[in-house]
Design a protein around this motif. Structure first.
Motif, PDB file in Angstrom:
ATOM      1  N   ASN A 261       0.828  -1.203   0.000  1.00 15.26           N
ATOM      2  CA  ASN A 261       0.000   0.000   0.000  1.00 15.26           C
ATOM      3  C   ASN A 261       0.864   1.256   0.000  1.00 15.26           C
ATOM      4  O   ASN A 261       1.940   1.292   0.617  1.00 15.26           O
ATOM      5  CB  ASN A 261      -0.891   0.041   1.242  1.00 15.26           C
ATOM      6  CG  ASN A 261      -1.816  -1.136   1.340  1.00 15.26           C
ATOM      7  OD1 ASN A 261      -2.756  -1.266   0.574  1.00 15.26           O
ATOM      8  ND2 ASN A 261      -1.548  -2.021   2.303  1.00 15.26           N
ATOM      9  N   LEU A 262       0.385   2.304  -0.652  1.00 14.79           N
ATOM     10  CA  LEU A 262       0.915   3.653  -0.462  1.00 14.79           C
ATOM     11  C   LEU A 262       0.071   4.307   0.614  1.00 14.79           C
ATOM     12  O   LEU A 262      -1.156   4.418   0.485  1.00 14.79           O
ATOM     13  CB  LEU A 262       0.818   4.460  -1.759  1.00 14.79           C
ATOM     14  CG  LEU A 262       1.100   5.967  -1.604  1.00 14.79           C
ATOM     15  CD1 LEU A 262       2.532   6.218  -1.165  1.00 14.79           C
ATOM     16  CD2 LEU A 262       0.781   6.706  -2.892  1.00 14.79           C
TER      17      LEU A 262
ATOM     18  N   SER B 294       6.043  -4.528   2.677  1.00 20.66           N
ATOM     19  CA  SER B 294       6.299  -3.784   1.430  1.00 20.66           C
ATOM     20  C   SER B 294       5.369  -2.596   1.226  1.00 20.66           C
ATOM     21  O   SER B 294       4.920  -2.324   0.117  1.00 20.66           O
ATOM     22  CB  SER B 294       6.188  -4.729   0.212  1.00 20.66           C
ATOM     23  OG  SER B 294       7.074  -5.815   0.338  1.00 20.66           O
ATOM     24  N   ASN B 295       5.069  -1.866   2.293  1.00 21.96           N
ATOM     25  CA  ASN B 295       4.286  -0.646   2.155  1.00 21.96           C
ATOM     26  C   ASN B 295       5.214   0.556   2.021  1.00 21.96           C
ATOM     27  O   ASN B 295       6.348   0.545   2.492  1.00 21.96           O
ATOM     28  CB  ASN B 295       3.378  -0.456   3.363  1.00 21.96           C
ATOM     29  CG  ASN B 295       2.416  -1.607   3.552  1.00 21.96           C
ATOM     30  OD1 ASN B 295       1.423  -1.708   2.865  1.00 21.96           O
ATOM     31  ND2 ASN B 295       2.735  -2.502   4.488  1.00 21.96           N
ATOM     32  N   LEU B 296       4.711   1.623   1.394  1.00 27.72           N
ATOM     33  CA  LEU B 296       5.458   2.868   1.277  1.00 27.72           C
ATOM     34  C   LEU B 296       4.696   3.931   2.064  1.00 27.72           C
ATOM     35  O   LEU B 296       3.510   4.179   1.794  1.00 27.72           O
ATOM     36  CB  LEU B 296       5.590   3.288  -0.179  1.00 27.72           C
ATOM     37  CG  LEU B 296       6.597   4.418  -0.458  1.00 27.72           C
ATOM     38  CD1 LEU B 296       8.022   3.916  -0.264  1.00 27.72           C
ATOM     39  CD2 LEU B 296       6.417   4.947  -1.878  1.00 27.72           C
TER      40      LEU B 296
ATOM     41  N   ARG C 265      10.553  10.418   2.065  1.00 26.64           N
ATOM     42  CA  ARG C 265      10.097  11.808   2.053  1.00 26.64           C
ATOM     43  C   ARG C 265       9.214  12.104   0.839  1.00 26.64           C
ATOM     44  O   ARG C 265       8.333  12.959   0.898  1.00 26.64           O
ATOM     45  CB  ARG C 265      11.304  12.747   2.075  1.00 26.64           C
ATOM     46  CG  ARG C 265      12.104  12.701   3.369  1.00 26.64           C
ATOM     47  CD  ARG C 265      13.324  13.609   3.286  1.00 26.64           C
ATOM     48  NE  ARG C 265      12.956  15.000   3.009  1.00 26.64           N
ATOM     49  CZ  ARG C 265      12.643  15.884   3.952  1.00 26.64           C
ATOM     50  NH1 ARG C 265      12.625  15.519   5.229  1.00 26.64           N
ATOM     51  NH2 ARG C 265      12.353  17.126   3.631  1.00 26.64           N
ATOM     52  N   HIS C 266       9.469  11.408  -0.242  1.00 24.73           N
ATOM     53  CA  HIS C 266       8.726  11.669  -1.470  1.00 24.73           C
ATOM     54  C   HIS C 266       8.283  10.332  -2.082  1.00 24.73           C
ATOM     55  O   HIS C 266       9.094   9.413  -2.231  1.00 24.73           O
ATOM     56  CB  HIS C 266       9.585  12.446  -2.468  1.00 24.73           C
ATOM     57  CG  HIS C 266      10.073  13.756  -1.925  1.00 24.73           C
ATOM     58  ND1 HIS C 266       9.258  14.846  -1.753  1.00 24.73           N
ATOM     59  CD2 HIS C 266      11.312  14.122  -1.503  1.00 24.73           C
ATOM     60  CE1 HIS C 266       9.961  15.844  -1.252  1.00 24.73           C
ATOM     61  NE2 HIS C 266      11.209  15.437  -1.093  1.00 24.73           N
ATOM     62  N   ALA C 267       7.011  10.267  -2.457  1.00 28.88           N
ATOM     63  CA  ALA C 267       6.492   9.020  -3.016  1.00 28.88           C
ATOM     64  C   ALA C 267       6.759   8.899  -4.502  1.00 28.88           C
ATOM     65  O   ALA C 267       6.697   7.811  -5.051  1.00 28.88           O
ATOM     66  CB  ALA C 267       4.987   8.944  -2.766  1.00 28.88           C
TER      67      ALA C 267
ATOM     68  N   THR D 272      -0.566   8.033  -9.349  1.00 31.81           N
ATOM     69  CA  THR D 272       0.110   7.384 -10.471  1.00 31.81           C
ATOM     70  C   THR D 272       1.615   7.562 -10.316  1.00 31.81           C
ATOM     71  O   THR D 272       2.101   8.693 -10.205  1.00 31.81           O
ATOM     72  CB  THR D 272      -0.348   7.997 -11.802  1.00 31.81           C
ATOM     73  OG1 THR D 272      -1.773   7.901 -11.899  1.00 31.81           O
ATOM     74  CG2 THR D 272       0.296   7.283 -12.977  1.00 31.81           C
ATOM     75  N   PRO D 273       2.399   6.492 -10.283  1.00 30.61           N
ATOM     76  CA  PRO D 273       3.845   6.629 -10.042  1.00 30.61           C
ATOM     77  C   PRO D 273       4.573   7.250 -11.234  1.00 30.61           C
ATOM     78  O   PRO D 273       4.263   6.968 -12.392  1.00 30.61           O
ATOM     79  CB  PRO D 273       4.303   5.190  -9.798  1.00 30.61           C
ATOM     80  CG  PRO D 273       3.276   4.328 -10.455  1.00 30.61           C
ATOM     81  CD  PRO D 273       1.981   5.077 -10.359  1.00 30.61           C
ATOM     82  N   LEU D 274       5.533   8.118 -10.921  1.00 30.82           N
ATOM     83  CA  LEU D 274       6.376   8.729 -11.933  1.00 30.82           C
ATOM     84  C   LEU D 274       7.618   7.872 -12.163  1.00 30.82           C
ATOM     85  O   LEU D 274       7.927   6.960 -11.380  1.00 30.82           O
ATOM     86  CB  LEU D 274       6.791  10.130 -11.490  1.00 30.82           C
ATOM     87  CG  LEU D 274       5.651  11.127 -11.211  1.00 30.82           C
ATOM     88  CD1 LEU D 274       6.212  12.409 -10.620  1.00 30.82           C
ATOM     89  CD2 LEU D 274       4.852  11.394 -12.471  1.00 30.82           C
TER      90      LEU D 274
END
Length: 580
Positions: A440-441, A470-472, A489-491, A504-506
């Protein structure tokens, strides 16, 4: 009897119908077919009454004569208030496009008593003989994407528009159910709770063009609703309790003054079986919808005496399944299943929850929540005239609440969760229980009226088993996150602000390749396949997520619902105003 055989006897009374069915049986036997008892009847705005037309043909009334081969002019003729239905279990009633007044003064409502206008509604839809032969209530175009659903609009304080009390084995499709008033029943107890008065006239007739409930159901089983749009009612969109084995597909329940789906009908409210919601939208309940402008206003919640859940129940059982649902901007909880018994199960997949003023998701029983975007902007209605401070972020505003108990096992896998409540996820209940967090994020925000960031997770049961994998975790209170999670600090997602959140991941995001729960995750929020083997992306949206698609979807949900047709999620009109 079929619409294509004008040679069969016609008539309107029970004797005529028996003769027609017997003639059909003889025809079937003569040609070696299995007897088919189902009869298809038609309603259209240019049809006739029960004397003029037999209802068996999709044709207008020719203007003269009785017993003609033509359609009835109103659903009340098929299902007359205070009278016996003219259709039988297993029959099909097809309603043509157009507007149909449902209540006192409508054609076929001859038995309605002006002194009790709230009782002027259809009797219960007759039950089909079995699940394979349901009674069908259909709008024309039901088999072609429902391009122009007939509009059934309630008036003169009708208690309900569609009645499914005691109905079993039925299908309802391609209908728009509403009224033509912007009032809410009992709004602010008939007074001014900070904005304009939106209370319905209930004291003396004429009451006006409003109805309390769109669909009422009790002791109803094996029911299917599809392409149905229920909106703008003065009370509840759907009030259903004591039901079992329901299936809803492409149903919209929007802008009803008290609640979207209210499962409390009194002592017999407990449900059973499987209740499936697929591609269902539930939004802006607890708000009024003006007519004919179809704008949102008068939103209120529990402090002012309202309710506002998108979907809530009384004590109940059943297995509840939600696939690709959108539950958003309701004035209390979005999905409130806090009264489930220990044997119940809940599954939520590929769904969006946003802007509900309480918890986005509240579940007491075992739950599996996967591939979903959960945005806990629970102060969405801040500044609106009919709200007080206690209405914002009710119950702490935690985005997800999970109940605990010895037999409860829940898992949150592959979700993107953010929120401005006390915590992103919380749990409470009896000692015992198990919760798995995987892939999960979890992205914190400044908690509403608390002066700090939302926390990652809180439980009042230290003996509950909580597993992290494995969560962020980003931006939570004091940066405190479980050691088994990655605290960064940054997702590396498109947007992190809660009002335009897009997970949406960059390129280069730590979310990419960081997940490890592949056995549970086959497709992401958009239905895009995840890797069959090896690591996958953390969160609800994979690296191939559709560019700007979530932004467009959220913008669409924030627009006024309107008469857009129940077969789509399209919405016209304007963005909701200040509630004045």
């Amino acid at each position: 009897m079929t619409a294509g055989n004008p040679g069969l006897p016609v008539g309107t009374g029970p004797k005529s119908r028996r003769i027609a069915r017997f003639a059909l049986l003889l025809t079937c036997l003569a040609f070696g077919h299995v007897p088919a008892w189902s009869v298809t009847y038609h309603v259209r705005t240019d049809g006739g009454d029960e004397r003029q037309c037999n209802g068996l043909f999709d044709r207008p009334y020719p203007g003269h004569g009785n017993g003609q081969a033509c359609a009835w002019k109103h659903p009340f003729i098929a299902l007359p208030p205070g009278g016996a239905p003219r259709i039988s279990g297993g029959d099909t009633l097809v309603i043509g496009s157009g507007d149909y007044r449902m209540g006192l003064g409508a054609p076929g409502g001859d038995n309605c008593d002006r002194g009790y206008s709230w009782d002027c509604h259809m009797p219960a839809l007759p039950s089909g003989p079995d699940a394979e032969h349901p009674t069908r209530l259909l709008g024309s175009g039901f088999d072609a994407g429902c391009p122009a659903a007939p509009i059934l609009w309630g008036t003169e304080r009708a208690a309900m528009i569609l009645n499914l009390s005691g109905t079993a084995n039925a299908e309802v499709a391609c209908l728009e159910i509403t009224d033509q008033s912007g009032c809410i029943e009992f709004h602010c107890h008939g007074g001014d709770c900070g904005g304009k008065v939106h209370a319905c006239q209930r004291d003396q007739p004429p009451f006006g063009p409003w109805a309390s409930t769109g669909i009422f159901a009790s002791d109803a089983s094996e029911i299917e609703l599809s392409d149905v749009h229920v909106h703008g009612l003065a009370g509840r969109g759907i009030q259903a309790g004591g039901i079992s084995n329901w299936r809803l597909e492409r149903v919209r329940i929007l802008a009803n003054g008290w609640a979207g789906w209210d499962g409390d009908i009194g002592p017999d409210s407990a449900n059973a079986g499987t209740i499936l919601f697929r591609e269902v939208e539930i939004g802006y309940n607890g708000c009024a919808e003006s007519w004919p402008e179809l704008e949102i206003g008068g939103c209120w919640a529990q402090t002012a005496g309202g309710y506002g859940d998108g979907l809530g129940t009384a004590e109940t059982g059943g297995d509840w399944i939600f696939q690709r649902v959108r539950i958003h901007h309701n004035t209390s909880d979005g999905l409130d299943l806090a009264y489930l018994d220990a044997a119940s199960r809940v599954a939520i997949d590929a769904s969006l929850f946003e802007g509900n003023a309480g918890n986005q998701i509240k579940i007491a029983a075992s739950a599996a929540i996967t591939n979903s975007v959960i945005i806990g902007n629970c102060a969405h209605f801040a500044g609106q005239a009919n709200f007080s401070a206690g209405d914002h972020c009710r119950a702490g505003g935690d985005a997800v609440f999970l109940g605990l108990g010895p037999a409860v096992e829940s898992r949150l896998v592959g979700n993107s969760i953010t929120g401005e409540g006390n915590c992103l996820v919380s749990s409470a209940g009896d000692a015992g229980g198990r919760i798995l967090f995987a892939s999960n994020l979890l992205l914190g925000q400044l908690a509403h009226a608390r002066g700090r960031a939302s926390c990652q997770f809180y439980s009042d049961q230290p003996r509950a088993e909580v597993i992290w994998r494995s969560n962020l975790v980003v931006g939570v209170h004091r940066g405190i996150c479980n050691p088994a999670s990655s605290c960064v600090r940054h997702a590396g997602v498109r947007r992190t602000q809660i009002d335009d959140f897009d997970p949406t991941p960059l390129k280069g995001s730590p979310m990419l390749g960081g997940g490890s729960a592949g056995d549970w995750l086959h497709r992401d929020f958009w239905g895009i396949p995840r890797p069959a083997e090896g690591p996958h992306a953390i969160g609800a949206i994979g690296p191939l997520g559709r560019s700007q698609a979530l932004e467009a979807l959220r913008a669409e949900l924030k627009r006024q619902p309107g008469h857009s047709g129940p077969g789509t999620n399209a919405a016209g009109g304007t963005r909701p105003g200040s509630g004045g």
